[in-house]
Design an enzyme around this catalytic site. Structure first.
Site, PDB file in Angstrom:
ATOM      1  N   ASP A   1     -15.872  -3.338   0.568  1.00 43.45           N
ATOM      2  CA  ASP A   1     -14.928  -3.880   2.506  1.00 43.45           C
ATOM      3  C   ASP A   1     -15.790  -3.391   2.929  1.00 43.45           C
ATOM      4  O   ASP A   1     -16.546  -1.887   3.190  1.00 43.45           O
ATOM      5  CB  ASP A   1     -14.107  -2.192   2.045  1.00 43.45           C
ATOM      6  CG  ASP A   1     -12.959  -2.323   0.537  1.00 43.45           C
ATOM      7  OD1 ASP A   1     -12.104  -3.362   0.347  1.00 43.45           O
ATOM      8  OD2 ASP A   1     -12.724  -1.370   0.144  1.00 43.45           O
TER       9      ASP A   1
ATOM     10  N   ASP B   1       1.216  -1.100   0.431  1.00 37.50           N
ATOM     11  CA  ASP B   1       0.158  -0.095  -0.038  1.00 37.50           C
ATOM     12  C   ASP B   1       0.632   1.402   0.064  1.00 37.50           C
ATOM     13  O   ASP B   1       1.980   1.572   0.868  1.00 37.50           O
ATOM     14  CB  ASP B   1      -0.612  -0.017   1.282  1.00 37.50           C
ATOM     15  CG  ASP B   1      -2.173  -1.023   1.066  1.00 37.50           C
ATOM     16  OD1 ASP B   1      -1.668  -2.119   0.064  1.00 37.50           O
ATOM     17  OD2 ASP B   1      -3.247  -0.524   1.957  1.00 37.50           O
TER      18      ASP B   1
HETATM   19  O1  LIG Z   1      -5.461  -1.235   1.472  1.00 39.21           O
HETATM   20  C1  LIG Z   1      -6.083  -0.540   2.284  1.00 39.21           C
HETATM   21  O2  LIG Z   1      -5.319  -0.522   3.064  1.00 39.21           O
HETATM   22  C2  LIG Z   1      -7.316   0.733   2.059  1.00 39.21           C
HETATM   23  C3  LIG Z   1      -7.619   1.515   3.563  1.00 39.21           C
HETATM   24  C4  LIG Z   1      -8.915   2.957   3.293  1.00 39.21           C
HETATM   25  C5  LIG Z   1      -8.694   2.777   2.261  1.00 39.21           C
HETATM   26  C6  LIG Z   1      -9.014   1.957   1.148  1.00 39.21           C
HETATM   27  C7  LIG Z   1      -8.030   0.823   1.038  1.00 39.21           C
HETATM   28  N1  LIG Z   1      -7.853  -0.096   0.005  1.00 39.21           N
HETATM   29  C8  LIG Z   1      -7.997   0.097  -0.707  1.00 39.21           C
HETATM   30  O3  LIG Z   1      -8.499   1.138  -1.928  1.00 39.21           O
HETATM   31  C9  LIG Z   1      -9.457   0.143  -2.859  1.00 39.21           C
HETATM   32  C10 LIG Z   1     -10.292   1.354  -3.184  1.00 39.21           C
HETATM   33  O4  LIG Z   1     -10.010   2.232  -3.981  1.00 39.21           O
HETATM   34  P1  LIG Z   1     -11.085   3.088  -4.145  1.00 39.21           P
HETATM   35  O5  LIG Z   1     -12.477   3.688  -3.489  1.00 39.21           O
HETATM   36  O6  LIG Z   1     -11.260   1.857  -5.183  1.00 39.21           O
HETATM   37  O7  LIG Z   1     -10.802   4.590  -4.690  1.00 39.21           O
HETATM   38  C11 LIG Z   1      -9.726  -1.220  -2.191  1.00 39.21           C
HETATM   39  O8  LIG Z   1      -8.723  -2.195  -3.386  1.00 39.21           O
HETATM   40  C12 LIG Z   1      -9.715  -0.983  -1.193  1.00 39.21           C
HETATM   41  O9  LIG Z   1      -9.577  -2.245  -0.219  1.00 39.21           O
END
Ligand SMILES: O=C(O)c1ccccc1N[C@@H]1O[C@H](COP(=O)(O)O)[C@@H](O)[C@H]1O
Length: 241
Positions: free
Chosen positions: A130, A11
């Site tokens: 999520d 990340d």
């Molecule tokens: O992976 C993380 O720790 C995380 C923490 C906070 C927000 C998102 C996170 N991860 C990943 O981000 C994508 C979603 O991104 P979007 O909403 O499409 O812009 C998803 O894979 C989350 O699991």
């Protein structure tokens, strides 16, 4: 029966590989240079990398060039996510050569667009579900986005190929995966599920591997690897069946 796939996570926030606690901005622990981390997982035998642009997910910027460089450098499969919400960001993500992208917020806020890109790109699109309880979270997990099983049914009907299921309250906490959530999602869909959040030990991975027959295909591992609770080699051995 298939072996559980393992997806070590990188990340990226502000150019650094980080881990968060429950996805909360401001809880970052830095683990250095993201490409170095990705190459370390590849050298240790990873077949997949779960790569997240956290700035794009939070709306605080972008690590697009860095993420592209990692994807282009690696030989292994990459699941790319964070901030992929429209045609331009999807085209840029797919052009990196990643194996698939993982859509989060867009699946909650732009259902017509997501149905369109599922139809266009098939298996290259996964959706990240999520959740806190059974309530979905978007925009860096800061906004509510509907009910898990309603959205899952809609995405199933649209042909979504795969789901990445994260229990937000387990993520980055080393408190173990939410096995019941994984069972419940697998019971509600015939699509493969990638488990995310909470892995702390080899026993956790063995427990997730026990759900392969129910539809769990893979597990994302983050903090446990960075904090050396086990090595990736040990993890691969533990799930080798
Ligand atoms: O992976 C993380 O720790 C995380 C923490 C906070 C927000 C998102 C996170 N991860 C990943 O981000 C994508 C979603 O991104 P979007 O909403 O499409 O812009 C998803 O894979 C989350 O699991």
């Amino acid at each position: 029966m298939s072996r559980l796939e393992l997806l070590p996570a990188v990340d990226v926030r502000d150019g650094q590989a980080v881990r968060l606690v429950k996805g909360a901005s401001g809880t970052e622990t830095s683990f250095g240079e993201p490409l170095a981390a990705a190459l370390a997982w590849q050298s240790a035998g990873a077949e997949w990398l779960h790569l997240v642009d956290l700035d794009a997910a939070f709306g605080t910027g972008s690590n697009r060039e860095l993420v592209r460089g990692i994807t282009e450098t690696l030989d292994i499969k990459v699941e790319l996510s964070g901030g992929i919400r429209d045609d331009a960001s999807l085209a840029a993500a797919l052009a990196t050569g990643c194996t698939r992208v993982n859509l989060g917020t867009a699946a909650l806020e732009s259902p017509d667009w997501v149905a369109k890109v599922i139809a266009e790109h098939g298996d290259r699109i996964a959706v990240g579900l999520d959740v806190i309880g059974t309530t979905l979270r978007g925009r860096g997990w800061t906004s509510e986005g509907g009910q898990l099983f309603e959205v899952l049914a809609r995405l199933d009907a649209e042909g979504c190929a795969r789901y990445v299921v994260t229990d937000v309250n387990r993520d980055g906490t080393l408190t173990g995966p939410n096995l019941q959530l994984l069972r419940d999602v697998c019971a509600a869909t015939d699509r493969p599920v990638v488990a995310s959040g909470g892995v702390s030990s080899l026993d956790d991975l063995v427990a997730i591997a026990g759900l392969v027959g129910e539809g769990v295909e893979g597990a994302i591992v983050g903090k446990a690897l960075y904090e050396q609770k086990f090595t990736l080699g040990e993890a691969l051995e533990a799930v080798s069946g």
